[in-house]
Design a protein around this motif. Structure first.
Motif, PDB file in Angstrom:
ATOM      1  N   ALA A  38      -7.084  17.432   9.660  1.00 39.28           N
ATOM      2  CA  ALA A  38      -6.344  17.406   8.751  1.00 39.28           C
ATOM      3  C   ALA A  38      -6.073  16.303   7.978  1.00 39.28           C
ATOM      4  O   ALA A  38      -5.360  15.344   7.226  1.00 39.28           O
ATOM      5  CB  ALA A  38      -5.374  18.201   8.421  1.00 39.28           C
ATOM      6  N   THR A  39      -6.167  15.247   9.511  1.00 36.09           N
ATOM      7  CA  THR A  39      -5.486  13.302   9.916  1.00 36.09           C
ATOM      8  C   THR A  39      -5.990  12.896   8.357  1.00 36.09           C
ATOM      9  O   THR A  39      -7.317  13.133   7.555  1.00 36.09           O
ATOM     10  CB  THR A  39      -6.502  13.215  11.167  1.00 36.09           C
ATOM     11  N   THR A  40      -5.546  12.393   8.103  1.00 34.36           N
ATOM     12  CA  THR A  40      -6.152  11.089   6.565  1.00 34.36           C
ATOM     13  C   THR A  40      -5.546  10.141   7.293  1.00 34.36           C
ATOM     14  O   THR A  40      -4.780   9.708   8.222  1.00 34.36           O
ATOM     15  CB  THR A  40      -5.127  11.089   5.445  1.00 34.36           C
ATOM     16  N   SER A  41      -6.029   8.950   6.747  1.00 38.16           N
ATOM     17  CA  SER A  41      -5.252   7.157   6.837  1.00 38.16           C
ATOM     18  C   SER A  41      -3.634   7.310   6.937  1.00 38.16           C
ATOM     19  O   SER A  41      -3.153   6.764   8.263  1.00 38.16           O
ATOM     20  CB  SER A  41      -5.945   6.130   6.684  1.00 38.16           C
ATOM     21  N   THR A  42      -2.878   8.116   5.537  1.00 38.20           N
ATOM     22  CA  THR A  42      -1.836   7.871   6.174  1.00 38.20           C
ATOM     23  C   THR A  42      -1.035   8.425   6.911  1.00 38.20           C
ATOM     24  O   THR A  42       0.340   8.199   7.640  1.00 38.20           O
ATOM     25  CB  THR A  42      -0.915   8.311   4.625  1.00 38.20           C
ATOM     26  N   THR A  43      -1.314   9.908   7.413  1.00 37.41           N
ATOM     27  CA  THR A  43      -0.824  10.513   8.092  1.00 37.41           C
ATOM     28  C   THR A  43      -1.260   9.896   9.613  1.00 37.41           C
ATOM     29  O   THR A  43      -0.153   9.633  10.100  1.00 37.41           O
ATOM     30  CB  THR A  43      -0.872  11.930   8.568  1.00 37.41           C
ATOM     31  N   HIS A  44      -2.534   9.294   9.866  1.00 38.84           N
ATOM     32  CA  HIS A  44      -2.499   8.823  11.341  1.00 38.84           C
ATOM     33  C   HIS A  44      -1.610   7.374  11.610  1.00 38.84           C
ATOM     34  O   HIS A  44      -0.960   6.889  12.327  1.00 38.84           O
ATOM     35  CB  HIS A  44      -4.735   7.855  11.678  1.00 38.84           C
ATOM     36  N   ALA A  45      -1.088   6.514  10.353  1.00 41.80           N
ATOM     37  CA  ALA A  45      -0.408   5.476   9.956  1.00 41.80           C
ATOM     38  C   ALA A  45       1.081   5.443  10.101  1.00 41.80           C
ATOM     39  O   ALA A  45       1.158   5.422  11.330  1.00 41.80           O
ATOM     40  CB  ALA A  45      -0.713   4.553   8.790  1.00 41.80           C
ATOM     41  N   ALA A  46       1.313   6.932  10.143  1.00 46.64           N
ATOM     42  CA  ALA A  46       3.019   6.581  10.319  1.00 46.64           C
ATOM     43  C   ALA A  46       2.876   7.354  11.924  1.00 46.64           C
ATOM     44  O   ALA A  46       4.004   6.997  12.262  1.00 46.64           O
ATOM     45  CB  ALA A  46       3.363   8.606   9.574  1.00 46.64           C
ATOM     46  N   LEU A  47       1.884   7.807  11.790  1.00 42.04           N
ATOM     47  CA  LEU A  47       1.807   8.580  13.073  1.00 42.04           C
ATOM     48  C   LEU A  47       1.809   7.582  14.699  1.00 42.04           C
ATOM     49  O   LEU A  47       2.434   7.687  15.485  1.00 42.04           O
ATOM     50  CB  LEU A  47       0.682   9.299  13.948  1.00 42.04           C
ATOM     51  N   LYS A  48       1.376   6.355  14.503  1.00 36.58           N
ATOM     52  CA  LYS A  48       1.315   5.216  15.043  1.00 36.58           C
ATOM     53  C   LYS A  48       2.501   4.454  15.339  1.00 36.58           C
ATOM     54  O   LYS A  48       3.188   4.302  16.451  1.00 36.58           O
ATOM     55  CB  LYS A  48      -0.429   4.093  14.279  1.00 36.58           C
ATOM     56  N   GLN A  49       3.006   4.405  13.704  1.00 33.38           N
ATOM     57  CA  GLN A  49       4.541   3.571  14.051  1.00 33.38           C
ATOM     58  C   GLN A  49       5.034   4.775  14.957  1.00 33.38           C
ATOM     59  O   GLN A  49       5.704   3.788  15.638  1.00 33.38           O
ATOM     60  CB  GLN A  49       4.774   3.785  12.489  1.00 33.38           C
ATOM     61  N   VAL A  50       5.280   6.054  14.592  1.00 37.18           N
ATOM     62  CA  VAL A  50       5.923   7.177  15.377  1.00 37.18           C
ATOM     63  C   VAL A  50       6.002   6.511  17.179  1.00 37.18           C
ATOM     64  O   VAL A  50       6.348   6.488  17.927  1.00 37.18           O
ATOM     65  CB  VAL A  50       5.594   8.271  15.111  1.00 37.18           C
ATOM     66  N   ALA A  51       4.413   6.760  17.069  1.00 36.94           N
ATOM     67  CA  ALA A  51       3.967   6.875  18.912  1.00 36.94           C
ATOM     68  C   ALA A  51       4.599   5.125  19.422  1.00 36.94           C
ATOM     69  O   ALA A  51       4.743   4.331  20.454  1.00 36.94           O
ATOM     70  CB  ALA A  51       2.924   6.345  19.033  1.00 36.94           C
TER      71      ALA A  51
END
Length: 471
Positions: free
Chosen positions: A380-393
């Motif tokens: 279910a990964t999207t570019s938006t959720t991937h970007a949000a997780l990158k910031q969290v990481a």
């Protein structure tokens, strides 16, 4: 981002060992849920009855179970109001395994055997020549009441021997018939005191009033002893086989984890650990407008279509109850302010099967949590959720990897697309890298437990800020 810790760093080793201690107890979904429940209670969480009325208060912590094999825990931020969002991390408690059939008595060539069903997509050849035990849930009569008893025999009592190679006509291929050749041996006629043919038992007729007619008395006696009852007091049972060889930290530099059920006890354990770790910052929790949720479902390995699976309405019912007290659209408003991480194990690049992995997407051990991407929506990964997780990481100091399967390869799936579809939740699929997925004994790295726990903890703490800063 902070420099990555070495695989044998004290923090890495400590987190891995604590996970192994949990894993060796979590031999079935029932036991995993019980272990999680005990950790939550120790951390001050209060159990809520699914069928009772809930009074949810900010800055308080709760959990609810389903079927004793799934659990959903939530910590309500001190600044939460109905209509605010949810930060959610989910895993699943089940793994491919063998489960005892309702009528299990079988015999052949002066051996008593136990009939089992294959659950999930296991590598069944790996179940041969293993010292197997049995554990699970037993329901017993106690006067007018029915009681649930969690049992674990803990010692080897079942065995599935391979056929000697001398008797094989095809010595290069081993694909057992899972109905006729995957039958565990319980006991010999000699040990059972049987002289000549075994006493005839029922020929498959199911007797719901007398469970002793459906199983070997030796087997049922073993289970009854563990449950602290008489065999005739047993009303029903849900039993799993498992390898008694305990999980361990292995390798010349002690950098690997070897054990059963890594898929997906790693996800379950790190989701709960991340939630608990996120609550160590009391001031941040008191000012958090979100509800932090960790959920662990059953039956993912067979499609999640059960009351305790991610495909049921259970999650929506819980989230709606948490949104109660606001406007008529508080639940819908909350969904738009929320995000979910589906934490399920990922395939590391296998050094002996390099061709099986896409050339630019080859997750490695100790390389960080793996983000799963599939344009056909198996993840279910999207570019938006991937970007949000990158910031969290980045804020967590945890490295990320990404995996995409080859175009000529099948792709697994997770509860991520299921929950994303049913709830309209923004979702990112992730996992820790491992090898030998769905074998009776799997192989992973020690770094994953620490990295995943830190990532999910930071996600719980920082999601509302990350989402509010996305335009």
């Amino acid at each position: 981002m902070a420099a990555a810790l070495k695989p044998n760093a004290p923090e890495i080793r400590k987190a891995a060992q604590e996970f192994i201690n949990y894993l060796n107890k979590a031999v079935t979904p029932f036991h995993a849920t019980q272990e999680v429940k005990e950790r939550l209670i120790q951390a001050g969480f209060k159990e809520l009855p699914e069928a009772g009325h809930w009074e949810i208060q900010p800055a308080n912590k709760y959990f609810v179970t389903k079927n004793r094999s799934a659990i959903l825990a939530f910590a309500v931020g001190g600044a939460y109001k109905p209509g605010n969002g949810f930060s959610i991390v989910v895993g699943h408690t089940d793994s491919p395994c063998l489960r005892v059939k309702p009528i299990s008595h079988q015999k052949s060539d002066k051996f008593l055997q136990v009939g089992v069903s294959t659950y999930g997509g296991g590598i069944w050849r790996t179940w041969f020549d293993r010292d197997l035990s049995v554990a699970g849930l037993v329901i017993v009569k106690n006067g007018d009441k029915l009681q649930h008893k969690l049992i674990d025999v803990k010692r080897p009592v079942l065995f599935i021997p391979n056929l000697a190679i001398h008797l094989e006509t095809d010595r290069t291929t081993f694909k057992p018939n899972t109905e006729t050749e995957l039958r565990p041996i319980l006991e010999s006629f000699a040990a059972a005191g049987i002289n000549g043919p075994a006493k005839e038992e029922s020929k498959g007729e199911y007797d719901p009033r007398n469970i002793t007619a459906n199983h070997h008395p030796q087997f049922l006696g073993l289970i009854a002893k563990e449950a602290g009852c008489q065999p005739e007091d047993i009303v029903d049972l849900d039993l799993y086989l498992y390898d008694t060889n305990k999980a361990a930290i292995v390798g010349v530099e002690e950098e690997f984890i070897s054990g059963a059920r890594l898929d997906n006890q790693v996800g379950t354990y790190t989701a709960i650990s991340g939630l608990l770790e996120s609550l160590s910052g009391e001031a941040a929790f008191q000012s958090d407008p979100q509800i932090r949720i960790a959920a662990c479902y059953d039956n993912e390995e067979v499609g999640s279509d059960s009351a305790m699976g991610a495909s049921s309405a259970f999650t929506e019912f819980v989230l709606r109850r948490l949104s109660a007290g606001g406007s008529a659209t508080s639940f819908e408003e909350a969904i738009g302010k929320s995000m979910l991480i589906s934490a399920d194990q990922a395939h590391a690049a296998h050094p002996n099967y390099s061709v099986k992995h896409e050339e630019n997407h080859r997750p490695t051990f100790h390389g960080g949590v793996v983000v799963k991407v599939n344009v056909n929506q198996r993840y279910a990964t999207t570019s938006t959720t991937h970007a949000a997780l990158k910031q969290v990481a980045f804020e967590a100091g945890v490295p990320l990897q990404v995996v995409v399967v080859r175009n000529d390869s099948p792709c697994g799936s997770t509860v991520g697309p299921i929950l994303s579809t049913k709830l309209g939740l923004q979702t990112v699929d992730v996992g820790c890298p491992q090898l030998a997925m769905h074998s009776i004994r799997e192989f992973a790295d020690t770094s994953s437990i620490f990295q995943a726990t830190r990532l999910y903890s930071t996600f719980f703490e920082r999601l509302s800020n990350v989402l509010s800063n996305m335009q």
